[in-house]
Design an enzyme around this catalytic site. Structure first.
Site, short mmCIF file in Angstrom:
data_model
loop_
_atom_site.label_atom_id
_atom_site.label_comp_id
_atom_site.label_asym_id
_atom_site.label_seq_id
_atom_site.Cartn_x
_atom_site.Cartn_y
_atom_site.Cartn_z
CE LYS A 140 10.61 32.55 15.64
NZ LYS A 140 10.67 32.00 14.29
CB SER A 169 14.47 33.56 13.21
OG SER A 169 13.72 32.88 12.25
CG ASP A 209 26.94 23.96 11.32
OD1 ASP A 209 27.46 24.08 12.44
OD2 ASP A 209 25.74 23.66 11.16
#
Length: 553
Positions: free
Chosen positions: A318, A293, A304
């Site tokens: 998740k 999460s 990224d």
């Protein structure tokens, strides 16, 4: 003009048909809801009236609700009134209590850990104490959850506990005043291996971002030039705290995460809105199969933007956002309302989160089910469940004998006895080691105790025997199987010697915890922590660190 009128009439007719169709569908949906609620109500009434045994209305209703929600996803949950406090603790990281972590070892309710400066420590309770009474009531038949509820309570109230202690003949009584307990989201931070800052983040509760920020500022002031952010085993928590922590390492204004769900007005893009601490300091983020999460948001954002290298194993997968909705009688519904997407555009939700490996990992997902995305620098990354590390490290885990020694409480109990025999010792968590003589003492101590265990190999042999019996082949391979079983049993007798390095590691951490609590345990683990060692190696090797963040030609 006539043609135009025909077109207008036709369009109006189509519009009316669509409106009527929509209304019929809408009415059908409402009818289905009303019908099924009526069926449920009448069924419940008949069950309650005619079932042969007495039915607890609350229990059977909660069972029905939980079964219904379980068919959706594992994270949509009903929170009845009596569990609201537990949910608040998870969200805020605060509760009224005495600051102990309780556990059960072979039928004994034992204090496994105490928060430094907590009421329990101030009163004199120690790790290893066996809890036998709370407010003059025996806890022999209580579960750990029931004990924790009794120890928690309103701040300023008193709770009386009675414990048995190693080496003390009579039980000890303690009167403890409950206080506000803050669960530490950052249980440890410090400089390791020279100029490398290490920060362990265990949950994303309220204030986690501020804790990480202040820890990094302090460590930079002490000379930190590189950072390890440890998110291993971190199950996540509050979305806003993942944004706060990401913001520490990326410039203000950059997108962190976006959420998309059924209710369009709830869809939102979150950006870094504060000044960062350092956007250039080399960073290694440790992740594991149970990093989930909010942990995956932070790890994914760093990947990224090519902001740091991820070290460890593929994360949990998740990518769902939950919100709470109030229900009647002070109960709540924690419901999945959206999926979240990290800056590259990928969603890290596991495609099939209901089927996992035993260790919680999502296993291998076929390439055909994955979509390709790119980091800011152009590195290829994928969706399909979890965040993959830039530098993978296999988590070998403990051998079956070590797991059994821990499970049975033998390592825990030996550490407790060692502490009371060496109370005045102040071991350095980094320098302390289990000597060969001390390990021999442990093997002698444990030799008369039952720590039998079954290995995975033995389980496979058992399955082989069953299959061979079914196939009528067992008579042909019986001798070979017996010889194999005998060989394994002989090797198991040597396991205390074969796996002594990892057993020593477990003993070291447990003994250190008696003197230095949780912080000491973490600090003492660095020496044998492969992921930490790999992160240090990468941060100290500028070329390899740089290559991991560049596009592969």
């Amino acid at each position: 003009m006539k043609l135009s009128n025909k077109v207008i009439i036709t369009l109006l007719a189509i519009g009316m048909i669509a409106l009527v169709s929509f209304q019929v569908k809408k009415n059908d949906r409402y009818f289905e809801i009303i019908k099924n609620l009526d069926v449920f109500t009448t069924l419940y009434k008949e069950l309650n009236t005619y079932y042969v045994d007495e039915i607890n209305p609350t229990e059977i209703m909660e069972t029905g609700i939980e079964a219904m929600l379980e068919s959706l996803d594992p994270y949509t949950n009903f929170i009845p009134e009596d569990r609201i406090e537990d949910y608040r603790i998870m969200s805020t990281g605060q509760y009224g209590g005495i600051g102990t972590t309780m556990g059960e070892i072979e039928g004994r309710h034992v204090v496994m850990m105490i928060l430094e400066g907590a009421p329990a420590e101030i009163a004199g309770v120690k790790i290893g104490d066996e809890l036998i009474e709370i407010n003059n009531n025996s806890v022999k038949d209580y579960s750990t959850d029931e004990i924790n509820k009794l120890l928690k309570g309103q701040i300023g109230t008193e709770v009386d506990v009675k414990v048995n202690r190693k080496g003390v003949k009579k039980p000890l009584n303690f009167e403890i005043n409950r206080d506000r307990i803050n669960i530490e989201s950052v249980p440890y931070y410090g400089l390791i291996s020279g100029d490398i800052a290490y920060i362990r983040l265990t949950e994303f509760s309220s204030g986690a971002g501020a804790s990480v920020r202040s820890a990094l500022v302090e460590l930079k002031g002490q000379g930190a030039k590189k950072v390890i952010l440890d998110l291993r085993g971190n199950p996540g928590g509050l979305l806003n705290e993942s944004i706060e922590i990401s913001n520490i390492f990326i410039p203000k204004g950059l997108e962190v995460v976006s959420t998309k769900g059924k209710i369009e007005e709830w869809n939102k893009t979150y950006t870094a809105n504060k000044n960062p601490v350092d956007v250039n300091i080399p960073l290694a983020v440790l992740i594991s199969n149970n990093s989930a999460s909010a942990s995956e948001i932070v790890a994914g954002v760093m990947q990224d933007y090519d902001r740091g290298v991820l070290v460890g194993q593929k994360s949990f997968g998740k990518g769902l956002v939950q919100a709470t909705r109030p229900l009647s009688y002070n109960s709540q519904l924690k419901i999945t309302t959206a999926k979240y997407y990290i800056p590259s555009g990928r969603c890290i939700q596991a495609i099939d989160y209901s089927h996992r490996n035993k260790d919680g990992s999502i296993g291998k997902i076929p390439d055909s089910l994955k979509s390709e995305f790119k980091t800011r620098a152009g590195r290829v990354v994928f969706d399909g469940g979890g965040v993959s590390p830039d530098h993978a490290v296999v988590n070998k885990g403990y051998a079956p004998i070590t797991i059994q020694l821990i499970k049975k409480g033998f390592i825990f109990d030996f550490a407790t006895e060692y502490y009371y025999q060496n109370v005045d010792l102040k071991p350095d968590p980094k320098a302390f080691n289990i000597s060969d003589d001390l390990y021999k003492e442990f093997t002698k101590w444990v030799s008369g105790r039952n720590y039998s265990y079954t290995t995975s190999t033995e389980e496979m042999i058992k399955e082989l025997k069953e299959t061979a019996n079914q196939d009528k082949y067992f008579d042909f391979i019986e001798e070979e199987i017996a010889a194999l079983e005998n060989e394994i049993e002989n090797h198991k007798k040597e396991d205390l010697e074969v796996f002594q390095l990892e057993i020593k590691r477990a003993l070291k951490e447990e003994i250190i915890s008696r003197y230095h609590k949780r912080q000491g345990m973490i600090e003492s683990s660095f020496e044998n922590d492969e992921e930490v060692e790999e992160a240090i190696m990468l941060l100290n090797d500028k070329n390899q660190y740089k290559n991991l963040l560049q596009v592969k030609n």
